[in-house]
Design a protein around this motif. Sequence first.
Motif, PDB file in Angstrom:
ATOM      1  N   ASP A  63      -7.755   1.520  18.528  1.00 40.86           N
ATOM      2  CA  ASP A  63      -7.354   0.337  19.292  1.00 40.86           C
ATOM      3  C   ASP A  63      -6.186  -0.414  18.662  1.00 40.86           C
ATOM      4  O   ASP A  63      -5.712  -1.385  19.247  1.00 40.86           O
ATOM      5  N   TRP A  64      -5.774  -0.003  17.489  1.00 37.54           N
ATOM      6  CA  TRP A  64      -4.684  -0.680  16.757  1.00 37.54           C
ATOM      7  C   TRP A  64      -4.962  -2.179  16.636  1.00 37.54           C
ATOM      8  O   TRP A  64      -4.110  -3.025  16.951  1.00 37.54           O
ATOM      9  N   CYS A  65      -6.162  -2.499  16.186  1.00 35.96           N
ATOM     10  CA  CYS A  65      -6.551  -3.908  16.086  1.00 35.96           C
ATOM     11  C   CYS A  65      -6.589  -4.398  14.645  1.00 35.96           C
ATOM     12  O   CYS A  65      -7.083  -5.494  14.388  1.00 35.96           O
ATOM     13  N   ILE A  66      -6.096  -3.596  13.696  1.00 41.07           N
ATOM     14  CA  ILE A  66      -6.067  -3.992  12.292  1.00 41.07           C
ATOM     15  C   ILE A  66      -4.622  -4.267  11.902  1.00 41.07           C
ATOM     16  O   ILE A  66      -3.742  -3.422  12.112  1.00 41.07           O
ATOM     17  N   TYR A  67      -4.374  -5.442  11.341  1.00 42.94           N
ATOM     18  CA  TYR A  67      -3.028  -5.855  10.962  1.00 42.94           C
ATOM     19  C   TYR A  67      -2.986  -6.064   9.452  1.00 42.94           C
ATOM     20  O   TYR A  67      -3.757  -6.869   8.910  1.00 42.94           O
ATOM     21  N   ILE A  68      -2.088  -5.339   8.792  1.00 37.40           N
ATOM     22  CA  ILE A  68      -1.998  -5.382   7.333  1.00 37.40           C
ATOM     23  C   ILE A  68      -0.556  -5.663   6.933  1.00 37.40           C
ATOM     24  O   ILE A  68       0.370  -5.014   7.434  1.00 37.40           O
ATOM     25  N   ASP A  69      -0.367  -6.627   6.045  1.00 35.80           N
ATOM     26  CA  ASP A  69       0.936  -6.918   5.437  1.00 35.80           C
ATOM     27  C   ASP A  69       0.763  -6.885   3.932  1.00 35.80           C
ATOM     28  O   ASP A  69      -0.272  -7.320   3.395  1.00 35.80           O
ATOM     29  N   SER A  70       1.784  -6.396   3.236  1.00 33.28           N
ATOM     30  CA  SER A  70       1.718  -6.316   1.775  1.00 33.28           C
ATOM     31  C   SER A  70       3.123  -6.371   1.205  1.00 33.28           C
ATOM     32  O   SER A  70       4.117  -6.289   1.936  1.00 33.28           O
ATOM     33  N   HIS A  71       3.195  -6.516  -0.088  1.00 33.88           N
ATOM     34  CA  HIS A  71       4.468  -6.440  -0.796  1.00 33.88           C
ATOM     35  C   HIS A  71       4.239  -5.708  -2.115  1.00 33.88           C
ATOM     36  O   HIS A  71       3.106  -5.578  -2.578  1.00 33.88           O
ATOM     37  N   LYS A  72       5.316  -5.205  -2.680  1.00 32.34           N
ATOM     38  CA  LYS A  72       5.247  -4.474  -3.936  1.00 32.34           C
ATOM     39  C   LYS A  72       5.471  -5.415  -5.106  1.00 32.34           C
ATOM     40  O   LYS A  72       6.295  -6.319  -5.046  1.00 32.34           O
ATOM     41  N   GLU A  73       4.727  -5.159  -6.153  1.00 31.66           N
ATOM     42  CA  GLU A  73       4.797  -5.988  -7.364  1.00 31.66           C
ATOM     43  C   GLU A  73       4.963  -5.068  -8.559  1.00 31.66           C
ATOM     44  O   GLU A  73       4.263  -4.064  -8.688  1.00 31.66           O
ATOM     45  N   THR A  74       5.917  -5.403  -9.415  1.00 30.12           N
ATOM     46  CA  THR A  74       6.187  -4.582 -10.594  1.00 30.12           C
ATOM     47  C   THR A  74       5.465  -5.183 -11.797  1.00 30.12           C
ATOM     48  O   THR A  74       5.633  -6.367 -12.111  1.00 30.12           O
ATOM     49  N   LEU A  75       4.677  -4.344 -12.451  1.00 30.76           N
ATOM     50  CA  LEU A  75       3.921  -4.775 -13.624  1.00 30.76           C
ATOM     51  C   LEU A  75       4.618  -4.269 -14.874  1.00 30.76           C
ATOM     52  O   LEU A  75       4.985  -3.092 -14.953  1.00 30.76           O
ATOM     53  N   PRO A  76       4.839  -5.137 -15.845  1.00 29.18           N
ATOM     54  CA  PRO A  76       5.478  -4.656 -17.085  1.00 29.18           C
ATOM     55  C   PRO A  76       4.567  -3.677 -17.813  1.00 29.18           C
ATOM     56  O   PRO A  76       3.345  -3.816 -17.817  1.00 29.18           O
ATOM     57  N   ALA A  77       5.185  -2.685 -18.395  1.00 26.22           N
ATOM     58  CA  ALA A  77       4.418  -1.657 -19.101  1.00 26.22           C
ATOM     59  C   ALA A  77       4.070  -2.122 -20.497  1.00 26.22           C
ATOM     60  O   ALA A  77       4.805  -2.884 -21.126  1.00 26.22           O
ATOM     61  N   GLU A  78       2.936  -1.660 -20.977  1.00 27.42           N
ATOM     62  CA  GLU A  78       2.504  -1.969 -22.334  1.00 27.42           C
ATOM     63  C   GLU A  78       2.879  -0.831 -23.264  1.00 27.42           C
ATOM     64  O   GLU A  78       2.700   0.339 -22.932  1.00 27.42           O
ATOM     65  N   GLY A  79       3.418  -1.163 -24.400  1.00 29.49           N
ATOM     66  CA  GLY A  79       3.760  -0.141 -25.385  1.00 29.49           C
ATOM     67  C   GLY A  79       5.077   0.555 -25.120  1.00 29.49           C
ATOM     68  O   GLY A  79       5.292   1.659 -25.606  1.00 29.49           O
ATOM     69  N   GLY A  80       5.964  -0.048 -24.342  1.00 30.46           N
ATOM     70  CA  GLY A  80       7.273   0.535 -24.150  1.00 30.46           C
ATOM     71  C   GLY A  80       7.368   1.594 -23.078  1.00 30.46           C
ATOM     72  O   GLY A  80       8.371   2.310 -23.000  1.00 30.46           O
ATOM     73  N   GLY A  81       6.358   1.758 -22.224  1.00 33.09           N
ATOM     74  CA  GLY A  81       6.421   2.742 -21.153  1.00 33.09           C
ATOM     75  C   GLY A  81       7.177   2.212 -19.942  1.00 33.09           C
ATOM     76  O   GLY A  81       7.747   1.112 -19.964  1.00 33.09           O
ATOM     77  N   ARG A  82       7.178   2.989 -18.897  1.00 31.33           N
ATOM     78  CA  ARG A  82       7.852   2.567 -17.680  1.00 31.33           C
ATOM     79  C   ARG A  82       7.024   1.524 -16.943  1.00 31.33           C
ATOM     80  O   ARG A  82       5.794   1.594 -16.932  1.00 31.33           O
ATOM     81  N   PRO A  83       7.651   0.542 -16.307  1.00 34.20           N
ATOM     82  CA  PRO A  83       6.891  -0.451 -15.532  1.00 34.20           C
ATOM     83  C   PRO A  83       6.253   0.197 -14.313  1.00 34.20           C
ATOM     84  O   PRO A  83       6.794   1.136 -13.720  1.00 34.20           O
ATOM     85  N   ARG A  84       5.085  -0.294 -13.949  1.00 27.94           N
ATOM     86  CA  ARG A  84       4.341   0.237 -12.816  1.00 27.94           C
ATOM     87  C   ARG A  84       4.534  -0.647 -11.600  1.00 27.94           C
ATOM     88  O   ARG A  84       4.686  -1.857 -11.709  1.00 27.94           O
ATOM     89  N   THR A  85       4.521  -0.004 -10.429  1.00 29.82           N
ATOM     90  CA  THR A  85       4.640  -0.716  -9.155  1.00 29.82           C
ATOM     91  C   THR A  85       3.349  -0.553  -8.374  1.00 29.82           C
ATOM     92  O   THR A  85       2.830   0.552  -8.262  1.00 29.82           O
ATOM     93  N   ARG A  86       2.830  -1.644  -7.846  1.00 27.65           N
ATOM     94  CA  ARG A  86       1.598  -1.584  -7.068  1.00 27.65           C
ATOM     95  C   ARG A  86       1.747  -2.434  -5.816  1.00 27.65           C
ATOM     96  O   ARG A  86       2.567  -3.361  -5.766  1.00 27.65           O
ATOM     97  N   ASN A  87       0.959  -2.107  -4.813  1.00 30.87           N
ATOM     98  CA  ASN A  87       0.947  -2.869  -3.564  1.00 30.87           C
ATOM     99  C   ASN A  87      -0.007  -4.047  -3.684  1.00 30.87           C
ATOM    100  O   ASN A  87      -1.114  -3.906  -4.203  1.00 30.87           O
ATOM    101  N   VAL A  88       0.434  -5.202  -3.198  1.00 30.87           N
ATOM    102  CA  VAL A  88      -0.384  -6.409  -3.203  1.00 30.87           C
ATOM    103  C   VAL A  88      -0.652  -6.804  -1.758  1.00 30.87           C
ATOM    104  O   VAL A  88       0.279  -6.896  -0.944  1.00 30.87           O
ATOM    105  N   LEU A  89      -1.922  -6.985  -1.429  1.00 30.30           N
ATOM    106  CA  LEU A  89      -2.327  -7.304  -0.057  1.00 30.30           C
ATOM    107  C   LEU A  89      -1.993  -8.758   0.264  1.00 30.30           C
ATOM    108  O   LEU A  89      -2.428  -9.673  -0.429  1.00 30.30           O
TER     109      LEU A  89
END
Length: 202
Positions: A63-89
Motif C-alpha cells: 500500500d506504500w503507507c510507510i514513510y521514512i526519512d534519514s540522513h547520513k552521519e559520519t562517525l570519527p574512527a578510533e585508533g586512526g582508522g577510516r571514519p564510518r558512515t551510518r544512516n540516522v532515522l
Amino acid sequence: MGRLPGGGLAKGLAVTLRTMTRRSITRQYPEVQPDLPPRSRGVIALFEENCTVCMLCARECPDWCIYIDSHKETLPAEGGGRPRTRNVLDRFAIDFALCMYCGICIEVCPFDALFWSPEFEYAEYDIGELTHEKERLREWMWTVPPPQAHDAGGEPPKEIAASERAAARGPGRGPAGGAARGPRAGRDARPPGRDEPGGGGT
C-alpha cells in the motif's frame, strides 16, 4: 431416499429456538476491556534502536503507507582508522488509513524493529490524523506482549538443532562427522612448486 418436505425450514427453526434459549452476554466496553487473543493485529509498533533505515519495509509494503526519512552521519574512527558512515532515522511514519494490516513489513524486517501491538483504540475524527509518527509508534512498543512459549510437542528450531549437532561432533570435525580436511589435506600444505604436478614449471 428423498428429502422430507419442509426439512430445511425445521432445521432453521431449530437453530432459532436454540439461540433464543441462550442467555445473552454483554461486554461492558469501554469500562471492561476485551480479552484479545495473543496474536491480535492492532497497530504496528516501532523499536527505533533496531532500525537501520534499510527501507525494506517501505519497499515491500503493497500500500506504500510507510514513510521514512534519514540522513547520513559520519562517525570519527578510533585508533586512526577510516571514519564510518551510518544512516540516522529522521522520520518513520505509517498511514493507518491506507494500511491493510498484512504484516509484510514486520516479516521482512531483518533487525526486529517492527512488532504487532494489540492496541486498537486509535480512532480519529480526521482521516489525516491516522498517519502516526515514530514517537507514537514508539509508545505502542511497550504494549507488545512477550512471545508465546514454544509448543511442548513441536520440533525445535533448525538453528538450535544444527548447533546441538555441531557440539556433539566436537571441535575440528567436518559436517559429515569426519576430520576436517582442507583443499590439500593429507599432503604438504605448501603451494605447488615448479617440480610438483600443477606447478608453474615448464
